[in-house]
Design a protein around this motif. Structure first.
Motif, PDB file in Angstrom:
ATOM      1  N   GLU A 168       0.844  -1.212   0.000  1.00 34.56           N
ATOM      2  CA  GLU A 168       0.000   0.000   0.000  1.00 34.56           C
ATOM      3  C   GLU A 168       0.869   1.247   0.000  1.00 34.56           C
ATOM      4  N   HIS A 169       1.906   1.246   0.835  1.00 32.59           N
ATOM      5  CA  HIS A 169       2.768   2.417   0.955  1.00 32.59           C
ATOM      6  C   HIS A 169       3.530   2.694  -0.338  1.00 32.59           C
ATOM      7  N   TYR A 170       4.135   1.654  -0.940  1.00 30.84           N
ATOM      8  CA  TYR A 170       4.911   1.943  -2.147  1.00 30.84           C
ATOM      9  C   TYR A 170       4.013   2.306  -3.323  1.00 30.84           C
ATOM     10  N   ASN A 171       2.799   1.777  -3.377  1.00 28.14           N
ATOM     11  CA  ASN A 171       1.875   2.190  -4.437  1.00 28.14           C
ATOM     12  C   ASN A 171       1.497   3.661  -4.288  1.00 28.14           C
ATOM     13  N   GLU A 172       1.274   4.086  -3.060  1.00 25.12           N
ATOM     14  CA  GLU A 172       0.950   5.499  -2.805  1.00 25.12           C
ATOM     15  C   GLU A 172       2.142   6.377  -3.190  1.00 25.12           C
ATOM     16  N   LEU A 173       3.335   5.956  -2.827  1.00 27.29           N
ATOM     17  CA  LEU A 173       4.543   6.722  -3.149  1.00 27.29           C
ATOM     18  C   LEU A 173       4.791   6.783  -4.657  1.00 27.29           C
ATOM     19  N   ALA A 174       4.467   5.725  -5.381  1.00 31.51           N
ATOM     20  CA  ALA A 174       4.643   5.721  -6.837  1.00 31.51           C
ATOM     21  C   ALA A 174       3.808   6.823  -7.490  1.00 31.51           C
ATOM     22  N   LEU A 175       2.610   7.023  -6.993  1.00 26.27           N
ATOM     23  CA  LEU A 175       1.766   8.112  -7.507  1.00 26.27           C
ATOM     24  C   LEU A 175       2.305   9.468  -7.077  1.00 26.27           C
ATOM     25  N   ALA A 176       2.810   9.536  -5.860  1.00 30.63           N
ATOM     26  CA  ALA A 176       3.302  10.797  -5.318  1.00 30.63           C
ATOM     27  C   ALA A 176       4.506  11.319  -6.094  1.00 30.63           C
ATOM     28  N   ALA A 206      11.791  11.810   8.173  1.00 33.79           N
ATOM     29  CA  ALA A 206      12.746  12.616   7.405  1.00 33.79           C
ATOM     30  C   ALA A 206      12.032  13.336   6.259  1.00 33.79           C
ATOM     31  N   VAL A 207      11.108  12.644   5.612  1.00 33.86           N
ATOM     32  CA  VAL A 207      10.344  13.268   4.528  1.00 33.86           C
ATOM     33  C   VAL A 207       9.490  14.410   5.085  1.00 33.86           C
ATOM     34  N   VAL A 208       8.922  14.229   6.261  1.00 36.72           N
ATOM     35  CA  VAL A 208       8.136  15.310   6.883  1.00 36.72           C
ATOM     36  C   VAL A 208       9.026  16.533   7.100  1.00 36.72           C
ATOM     37  N   ARG A 209      10.234  16.327   7.579  1.00 37.50           N
ATOM     38  CA  ARG A 209      11.144  17.461   7.800  1.00 37.50           C
ATOM     39  C   ARG A 209      11.469  18.171   6.483  1.00 37.50           C
ATOM     40  N   THR A 210      11.668  17.399   5.422  1.00 36.11           N
ATOM     41  CA  THR A 210      11.898  17.993   4.102  1.00 36.11           C
ATOM     42  C   THR A 210      10.671  18.790   3.673  1.00 36.11           C
ATOM     43  N   CYS A 211       9.491  18.242   3.913  1.00 34.46           N
ATOM     44  CA  CYS A 211       8.244  18.942   3.583  1.00 34.46           C
ATOM     45  C   CYS A 211       8.150  20.281   4.302  1.00 34.46           C
ATOM     46  N   ARG A 212       8.526  20.309   5.560  1.00 34.54           N
ATOM     47  CA  ARG A 212       8.417  21.549   6.339  1.00 34.54           C
ATOM     48  C   ARG A 212       9.251  22.672   5.731  1.00 34.54           C
ATOM     49  N   VAL A 213      10.465  22.353   5.306  1.00 34.85           N
ATOM     50  CA  VAL A 213      11.325  23.359   4.676  1.00 34.85           C
ATOM     51  C   VAL A 213      10.709  23.817   3.358  1.00 34.85           C
ATOM     52  N   ALA A 214      10.282  22.860   2.555  1.00 35.33           N
ATOM     53  CA  ALA A 214       9.685  23.190   1.251  1.00 35.33           C
ATOM     54  C   ALA A 214       8.392  23.978   1.412  1.00 35.33           C
ATOM     55  N   LEU A 219       0.225  20.805  -2.367  1.00 34.88           N
ATOM     56  CA  LEU A 219       0.847  19.510  -2.649  1.00 34.88           C
ATOM     57  C   LEU A 219       1.743  19.083  -1.486  1.00 34.88           C
ATOM     58  N   ILE A 220       2.588  19.986  -1.032  1.00 40.52           N
ATOM     59  CA  ILE A 220       3.522  19.677   0.045  1.00 40.52           C
ATOM     60  C   ILE A 220       2.767  19.388   1.342  1.00 40.52           C
ATOM     61  N   GLY A 221       1.749  20.177   1.640  1.00 43.52           N
ATOM     62  CA  GLY A 221       0.946  19.944   2.845  1.00 43.52           C
ATOM     63  C   GLY A 221       0.277  18.581   2.825  1.00 43.52           C
ATOM     64  N   ASP A 222      -0.240  18.200   1.671  1.00 42.76           N
ATOM     65  CA  ASP A 222      -0.852  16.872   1.543  1.00 42.76           C
ATOM     66  C   ASP A 222       0.180  15.774   1.769  1.00 42.76           C
ATOM     67  N   ARG A 223       1.364  15.938   1.185  1.00 44.65           N
ATOM     68  CA  ARG A 223       2.428  14.940   1.361  1.00 44.65           C
ATOM     69  C   ARG A 223       2.842  14.852   2.834  1.00 44.65           C
ATOM     70  N   MET A 224       2.974  15.976   3.474  1.00 46.54           N
ATOM     71  CA  MET A 224       3.385  16.003   4.872  1.00 46.54           C
ATOM     72  C   MET A 224       2.373  15.265   5.747  1.00 46.54           C
ATOM     73  N   ARG A 225       1.115  15.518   5.507  1.00 42.65           N
ATOM     74  CA  ARG A 225       0.054  14.864   6.280  1.00 42.65           C
ATOM     75  C   ARG A 225       0.103  13.342   6.101  1.00 42.65           C
TER      76      ARG A 225
END
Length: 155
Positions: A55-63, A113-121, A136-142
């Motif tokens: 489930e996680h990698y399928n979601e990431l593939a779209l992201a 780590a991805v959340v931290r990257t999102c915060r800067v972006a 887009l970034i807010g959705d990814r962070m969530r």
């Protein structure tokens, strides 16, 4: 390509695109890591983890596609090589095949780590009034915050 005039200067679009490139690299590296763990997980939680990782990698593939397309929309090339991702990513690759519990821990740390990257972006996109990138970034962070919470609950 013709001149881009979306109300954000080229310099600001470039800076946002660079932060999005870091998010893309993190996301792609996490995708590969999650897919690797999906293939190689063993133990009493095999089925549950195998399906969850899928489930996680399928979601990431779209992201990763969505993030790359946003970079292109801003008028810049999206990174797309292992070398570029390795240079840009804050998610580090794992050697070998850890046990299931360690996989969960590694993935938890990677999502954080991805959340931290999102915060800067996100801060940069907000500072430059780029609502589309901010959304887009807010959705990814969530998504990454929730995923890391769910993974932590399994430890």
């Amino acid at each position: 390509m013709s001149q881009i005039d979306i109300g954000i200067s080229e310099e600001n679009r470039s800076q946002i695109a660079h932060q999005l490139s870091r998010l893309l690299a993190d996301s792609y590296t996490l995708y590969l890591q999650t897919h690797n763990f999906h293939w190689n997980v063993t133990g009493p939680q095999f089925r549950e983890l195998h399906l969850m990782f899928e489930e996680h990698y399928n979601e990431l593939a779209l992201a990763v596609d969505e993030i790359a397309e946003r970079i292109r929309t801003l008028g810049f090339p999206a990174p797309g090589t292992y070398r570029a991702f390795a240079e840009l990513s804050s998610v580090k690759e794992v050697d070998g095949v850890p046990d299931a519990s360690e996989m969960i821990s590694i993935l938890t740390q990677a999502h954080e780590a991805v959340v931290r990257t999102c915060r800067v972006a996100l801060k940069m996109a907000q500072d430059f009034d780029d609502e589309s990138s901010s959304a887009l970034i807010g959705d990814r962070m969530r998504i990454h915050e929730k995923t890391s919470w769910m993974l932590r609950a399994m430890l």
